[in-house]
Enzyme design. Structure first.
Site, short mmCIF file in Angstrom:
data_model
loop_
_atom_site.label_atom_id
_atom_site.label_comp_id
_atom_site.label_asym_id
_atom_site.label_seq_id
_atom_site.Cartn_x
_atom_site.Cartn_y
_atom_site.Cartn_z
N TYR A 95 1.20 4.19 -82.57
CA TYR A 95 2.32 3.38 -83.07
C TYR A 95 2.12 3.15 -84.55
CZ TYR A 95 5.44 -0.64 -83.77
OH TYR A 95 6.42 -1.50 -84.22
N ASP A 108 -3.45 5.49 -90.47
CA ASP A 108 -2.78 4.21 -90.30
C ASP A 108 -3.83 3.21 -89.83
OD1 ASP A 108 -1.43 1.97 -89.58
OD2 ASP A 108 0.10 3.00 -88.38
N LYS A 150 -1.63 -6.45 -91.49
CA LYS A 150 -2.31 -7.40 -90.60
C LYS A 150 -3.40 -8.22 -91.33
CE LYS A 150 -0.47 -5.53 -86.46
NZ LYS A 150 -0.26 -4.20 -85.94
#
Ligand SMILES: *Cc1c(COP(=O)(O)O)cnc(C)c1O
Length: 426
Positions: free
Chosen positions: A142, A237, A265
């Protein structure tokens, strides 16, 4: 649950599904989501005054737990000077210097406002840099809700992607090739036949958004070698893994160097932040010095920078990673033992402060394998734990996170609750 229930009823009338991000709605585990009133350290307190040990940690960012005094202080100092300037500010420079210092492959970095923006921008940059259009992603990875990344594998041997969401044009999805994770041959074959069309490979080096999947020996090295051979930009990522699996993320842990890295994050310290960075040669293709456009009204926001800098400095000054790793091992081996002694098939992949529960016989190597897990078992276990004061992520396709605020007493309490919760299978 009275207050949560009534809030959820109100929310559903004016927010689609009652939530601002889908997995929060508890659709896969059933029941009404609880609403959080406040959070401190390893604990959430719900609006129904229930205290929960938190293993979601705001889906990754809260590596220091909730409401860390140093981060609160940094935000409050920044707040007294204004919330947004729209001009360059000193904190942006400090943040960029920290990221460049700590993340091995990053020589220059651009801040943005979410992980989604980071991956979207990294892909545009890779396309602008190579002059090629197609990208390769891996099933189960994702990368945020970017059109060209909301794509799933097509049927058959041909790997042209299909939209994984309504609203993504098939023509966009066709620019994305979806291959199985941990299968180097499929990448080698695809590049051998069409490398001159492929701008980038984007990968979660440790996929953590379909449960947790670990790379097989040689897999990430193999991607690096193939990208170098064919002039394809390798994008890690590390929105999830950056600063969670070590100060320099997976790239430091494995010594494998991507060309571009997406971050988010943890680098926001709980405020909305993303960043992407990499080699100077590629990064200098960005506007205003290069032809690839990318921008943001609130990018480099002083409050977000202050929170992020405080978060990164805490990690740098006293790295929690060994402690996190040992808590991760204790919880995952505890779970495995409990399941085994009851004859319940359970896989608990774990690395550092990340682990997940797959109720299946065999290790999960690819996304396909995770779909075989007994999701109804996870859902039962989730609800049993929640009832007893433990908040696991409300889907078996998510990863549990431990924070540096978790203490011995949290871990022993958690193991007790796990033990009791296995009664849901009796
Ligand atoms: C969370 C996540 C994203 C998306 O970040 P947002 O801030 O939610 O847009 C992208 N990639 C990975 C690996 C993530 O875990």
């Amino acid at each position: 649950m009275k207050n949560s229930q009534s809030l959820f009823e109100r929310a559903k009338k004016i927010i689609p599904g009652g939530v601002n991000s889908p997995v929060r709605a508890f659709r896969s585990v059933g029941g009404t989501p609880f609403f959080t009133a406040k959070a401190s350290g390893s604990r959430l307190t719900t609006v129904d005054d229930k205290e929960l040990i938190d293993y979601v940690c705001t889906w990754g960012p809260a590596i220091h737990g909730h409401d860390h005094p140093k981060i609160r202080e940094a935000i409050s100092d920044a707040l007294s000077k204004g919330t947004s300037f729209g001009t360059p500010g000193p904190a942006e420079v400090e943040m960029a210097e920290l990221i460049v210092e700590l993340v091995p492959s990053v020589e220059k970095v651009r801040m943005c406002n979410s992980g989604t923006e980071a991956t979207m921008s990294a892909i545009r940059l890779a396309r602008g840099y190579t002059g090629r259009d197609k990208i390769i992603k891996f099933a189960g990875c994702y990368h945020g809700h970017v059109d060209s990344l909301l794509v799933k594998a097509g049927s058959g041997a041909l790997t042209l992607g299909n939209p994984d969401s309504a609203g993504v044009p098939a023509s966009f999805a066709a620019e994305t090739l979806v291959l199985p994770y941990n299968d180097l041959n499929s990448v080698a074959d695809t590049l051998a036949s069409s490398s001159e069309q492929v701008a980038a490979i984007i990968v979660e080096p440790y996929p953590a958004n379909c449960g947790l999947i670990l790379p097989m020996d040689g897999y990430l090295e193999g991607l690096r070698t193939l990208c170098s051979k064919y002039g394809v930009v390798l994008i890690f990522d590390e929105v999830m893994t950056g600063f969670r699996l070590g100060l320099g993320g997976v790239q430091e842990r494995t010594g494998i160097t991507p060309d571009l890295t997406a971050l988010g994050k943890i680098i926001g310290g709980g405020l909305p932040v993303g960043a992407f960075g990499g080699k100077v040669e590629i990064m200098d293709h960005l506007s205003p010095i290069g032809p690839v456009y990318q921008a943001g009204t609130l990018s480099g926001n002083p409050l977000a920078m202050a929170a992020g800098i405080a978060s990164l400095k805490l990690l740098k000054e006293s790295p929690p990673y060994d402690r996190l790793e040992s808590m991760g091992r204790e919880l995952s081996s505890g779970l495995k033992d409990m399941a085994q002694s009851r004859g319940i098939p359970l896989q608990v992949p774990q690395v550092g402060s990340m682990f997940c529960l797959f109720f299946c016989e065999n290790p999960v190597v690819q996304f396909e394998d995770s779909t075989q897990a007994k999701h109804e078992n996870f859902n039962a276990f989730f609800n049993a734990c929640l009832k007893r004061g433990l908040y696991l992520p409300p889907s078996s396709y998510e990863t549990c996170f431990i924070s540096a605020a978790h203490q011995k007493i949290d871990i022993s309490k958690t193991l007790e609750i796990f033990e009791d919760s296995f009664s849901c299978f009796c």
